[in-house]
Design a protein around this motif. Structure first.
Motif, PDB file in Angstrom:
ATOM      1  N   SER A  55      91.681 -53.563  54.897  1.00  0.00           N
ATOM      2  CA  SER A  55      90.773 -53.912  56.000  1.00  0.00           C
ATOM      3  C   SER A  55      89.754 -52.802  56.229  1.00  0.00           C
ATOM      4  O   SER A  55      88.570 -53.070  56.465  1.00  0.00           O
ATOM      5  N   GLU A  56      90.208 -51.564  56.174  1.00  0.00           N
ATOM      6  CA  GLU A  56      89.292 -50.442  56.390  1.00  0.00           C
ATOM      7  C   GLU A  56      88.234 -50.370  55.294  1.00  0.00           C
ATOM      8  O   GLU A  56      87.061 -50.088  55.561  1.00  0.00           O
ATOM      9  N   ARG A  57      88.635 -50.635  54.049  1.00  0.00           N
ATOM     10  CA  ARG A  57      87.670 -50.628  52.942  1.00  0.00           C
ATOM     11  C   ARG A  57      86.624 -51.729  53.144  1.00  0.00           C
ATOM     12  O   ARG A  57      85.422 -51.508  52.946  1.00  0.00           O
ATOM     13  N   ALA A  58      87.074 -52.907  53.543  1.00  0.00           N
ATOM     14  CA  ALA A  58      86.136 -54.007  53.784  1.00  0.00           C
ATOM     15  C   ALA A  58      85.198 -53.686  54.941  1.00  0.00           C
ATOM     16  O   ALA A  58      84.001 -54.012  54.901  1.00  0.00           O
ATOM     17  N   ALA A  59      85.728 -53.040  55.973  1.00  0.00           N
ATOM     18  CA  ALA A  59      84.892 -52.660  57.116  1.00  0.00           C
ATOM     19  C   ALA A  59      83.817 -51.671  56.690  1.00  0.00           C
ATOM     20  O   ALA A  59      82.639 -51.804  57.056  1.00  0.00           O
ATOM     21  N   ARG A  60      84.205 -50.665  55.901  1.00  0.00           N
ATOM     22  CA  ARG A  60      83.213 -49.698  55.426  1.00  0.00           C
ATOM     23  C   ARG A  60      82.184 -50.371  54.524  1.00  0.00           C
ATOM     24  O   ARG A  60      80.999 -50.032  54.548  1.00  0.00           O
ATOM     25  N   ALA A  61      82.638 -51.349  53.744  1.00  0.00           N
ATOM     26  CA  ALA A  61      81.712 -52.069  52.863  1.00  0.00           C
ATOM     27  C   ALA A  61      80.686 -52.850  53.681  1.00  0.00           C
ATOM     28  O   ALA A  61      79.496 -52.875  53.339  1.00  0.00           O
ATOM     29  N   SER A  62      81.136 -53.487  54.745  1.00  0.00           N
ATOM     30  CA  SER A  62      80.184 -54.246  55.570  1.00  0.00           C
ATOM     31  C   SER A  62      79.166 -53.304  56.196  1.00  0.00           C
ATOM     32  O   SER A  62      77.973 -53.626  56.280  1.00  0.00           O
ATOM     33  N   TRP A  63      79.632 -52.142  56.640  1.00  0.00           N
ATOM     34  CA  TRP A  63      78.707 -51.149  57.198  1.00  0.00           C
ATOM     35  C   TRP A  63      77.729 -50.689  56.127  1.00  0.00           C
ATOM     36  O   TRP A  63      76.523 -50.559  56.392  1.00  0.00           O
ATOM     37  N   ALA A  64      78.238 -50.461  54.909  1.00  0.00           N
ATOM     38  CA  ALA A  64      77.370 -50.016  53.812  1.00  0.00           C
ATOM     39  C   ALA A  64      76.319 -51.077  53.485  1.00  0.00           C
ATOM     40  O   ALA A  64      75.161 -50.753  53.218  1.00  0.00           O
ATOM     41  N   ALA A  65      76.700 -52.338  53.519  1.00  0.00           N
ATOM     42  CA  ALA A  65      75.734 -53.417  53.294  1.00  0.00           C
ATOM     43  C   ALA A  65      74.665 -53.405  54.388  1.00  0.00           C
ATOM     44  O   ALA A  65      73.483 -53.675  54.128  1.00  0.00           O
ATOM     45  N   GLY A  66      75.086 -53.087  55.601  1.00  0.00           N
ATOM     46  CA  GLY A  66      74.140 -53.002  56.709  1.00  0.00           C
ATOM     47  C   GLY A  66      73.088 -51.933  56.502  1.00  0.00           C
ATOM     48  O   GLY A  66      71.957 -52.057  56.996  1.00  0.00           O
ATOM     49  N   ARG A  67      73.417 -50.886  55.751  1.00  0.00           N
ATOM     50  CA  ARG A  67      72.446 -49.822  55.456  1.00  0.00           C
ATOM     51  C   ARG A  67      71.297 -50.356  54.610  1.00  0.00           C
ATOM     52  O   ARG A  67      70.229 -49.744  54.557  1.00  0.00           O
ATOM     53  N   GLN A  68      71.517 -51.488  53.951  1.00  0.00           N
ATOM     54  CA  GLN A  68      70.468 -52.126  53.157  1.00  0.00           C
ATOM     55  C   GLN A  68      70.043 -53.465  53.759  1.00  0.00           C
ATOM     56  O   GLN A  68      69.463 -54.310  53.072  1.00  0.00           O
ATOM     57  N   GLY A  69      70.347 -53.642  55.032  1.00  0.00           N
ATOM     58  CA  GLY A  69      69.910 -54.841  55.732  1.00  0.00           C
ATOM     59  C   GLY A  69      70.646 -56.102  55.355  1.00  0.00           C
ATOM     60  O   GLY A  69      70.131 -57.207  55.594  1.00  0.00           O
ATOM     61  N   ARG A  70      71.846 -55.975  54.819  1.00  0.00           N
ATOM     62  CA  ARG A  70      72.577 -57.160  54.360  1.00  0.00           C
ATOM     63  C   ARG A  70      73.965 -57.246  54.995  1.00  0.00           C
ATOM     64  O   ARG A  70      74.876 -57.844  54.425  1.00  0.00           O
ATOM     65  N   PHE A  71      74.125 -56.687  56.197  1.00  0.00           N
ATOM     66  CA  PHE A  71      75.439 -56.747  56.849  1.00  0.00           C
ATOM     67  C   PHE A  71      75.905 -58.176  57.046  1.00  0.00           C
ATOM     68  O   PHE A  71      77.020 -58.543  56.664  1.00  0.00           O
ATOM     69  N   TRP A  72      75.083 -59.014  57.676  1.00  0.00           N
ATOM     70  CA  TRP A  72      75.530 -60.357  58.025  1.00  0.00           C
ATOM     71  C   TRP A  72      75.778 -61.214  56.796  1.00  0.00           C
ATOM     72  O   TRP A  72      76.666 -62.079  56.791  1.00  0.00           O
ATOM     73  N   GLN A  73      75.014 -60.972  55.724  1.00  0.00           N
ATOM     74  CA  GLN A  73      75.238 -61.730  54.497  1.00  0.00           C
ATOM     75  C   GLN A  73      76.606 -61.405  53.891  1.00  0.00           C
ATOM     76  O   GLN A  73      77.353 -62.308  53.483  1.00  0.00           O
ATOM     77  N   LEU A  74      76.954 -60.096  53.844  1.00  0.00           N
ATOM     78  CA  LEU A  74      78.266 -59.732  53.313  1.00  0.00           C
ATOM     79  C   LEU A  74      79.371 -60.136  54.291  1.00  0.00           C
ATOM     80  O   LEU A  74      80.445 -60.592  53.871  1.00  0.00           O
TER      81      LEU A  74
END
Length: 263
Positions: free
Chosen positions: A144-163
């Motif tokens: 869960s923590e890895r997925a959470a960090r991944a969603s945050w990382a996607a947000g750094r490129q403007g793709r949080f909601w898509q991921l």
């Protein structure tokens, strides 16, 4: 179901939230019962049981002025309204803010994302009435923590909601949230710089962002996912869409009444 990790130690702002949480626990104790029911229901569904309740039960106590004042104060403490927040959707000055505490291995969180969130966005976010702010509240360990960090990382490129939506497209657990799988989903979600994505996923900044959300949830007394605050008012579990639309309508009406009274 894995047990929740112990609450983190409180700093000064955290003590303020803890005090508010304690008051809420005393005044709206039935909400805690609803949360416990939600955990039990989700545990049963994840273990493969069928025929049980479709969602956790949300219990709303009869309100009075003191409770409403408390909800208003809680909303001020938890609503961030940060400019450019990639984990938020909706106008920064929207009269109603829904804060969601969720885990990417949570089946009910996925149900809310697939069934209710699109309706809320179409009906209220697009109209400027509602803002949704997501909080990574990780309960189920390293995956869960890895997925959470991944969603945050996607947000750094403007793709949080898509991921975010891809992660919740179906229930994913364990190896389905391994790093290579997260990279694959990030690519499918439109993340273009996958090298940067991996770097951000492992960064101290990602850890701090997830811990900030998690600490906030613990200090508020969140015990299971999904848990929501709608202008400070608790709603627990993946309730039918009608429960959320009514809560948003009520909050919007109160906000309009308060604006009129302030003129």
């Amino acid at each position: 179901m894995p047990s929740s990790p112990p609450p983190p130690s409180a700093a000064s702002p955290a003590r303020k939230l803890a005090a508010i949480g304690a008051v809420i626990a005393l005044v709206v104790a039935v909400v805690a019962i609803a949360v416990a029911v939600g955990k039990a229901v989700e545990g049963g569904r994840d273990a493969g049981r069928t025929g049980g309740p479709e969602a956790a039960v949300s219990v709303q106590p009869q309100e009075d002025a003191a409770q409403q004042k408390m909800f208003d104060r809680l909303a001020r403490q938890t609503t961030r309204r940060e400019h450019g927040d990639p984990l938020a959707v909706g106008r920064q000055d929207a009269p109603v803010v829904l804060v969601e505490y969720a885990d990417y291995q949570c089946s009910f969180c996925g149900r809310f994302t697939r069934e209710t969130q699109p309706e809320l966005i179409k009906k209220y976010v697009d109209a400027g009435t509602l803002r949704i702010e997501f909080r990574n509240f990780t309960l189920y360990g390293a995956d869960s923590e890895r997925a959470a960090r991944a969603s945050w990382a996607a947000g750094r490129q403007g793709r949080f909601w898509q991921l975010h939506d891809e992660l919740y497209a179906k229930t994913r657990k364990g190896d389905a949230l391994a790093e290579d799988e997260l990279v694959r989903m990030a690519r499918a979600s439109g993340v273009t710089d996958l090298g940067r994505f991996r770097t951000d996923l492992h960064s101290a900044a990602a850890d701090r962002a997830v811990k900030r959300d998690q600490d906030e949830g613990y200090e508020l007394g969140v015990q299971s996912t999904p848990s929501f605050l709608i202008n400070g008012r608790p709603v627990s579990g993946a309730q039918p869409t009608e429960v959320f639309t009514q809560a948003v309508e009520d909050a919007a009406a109160r906000a309009a009444k308060n604006r009129a009274a302030a003129k």
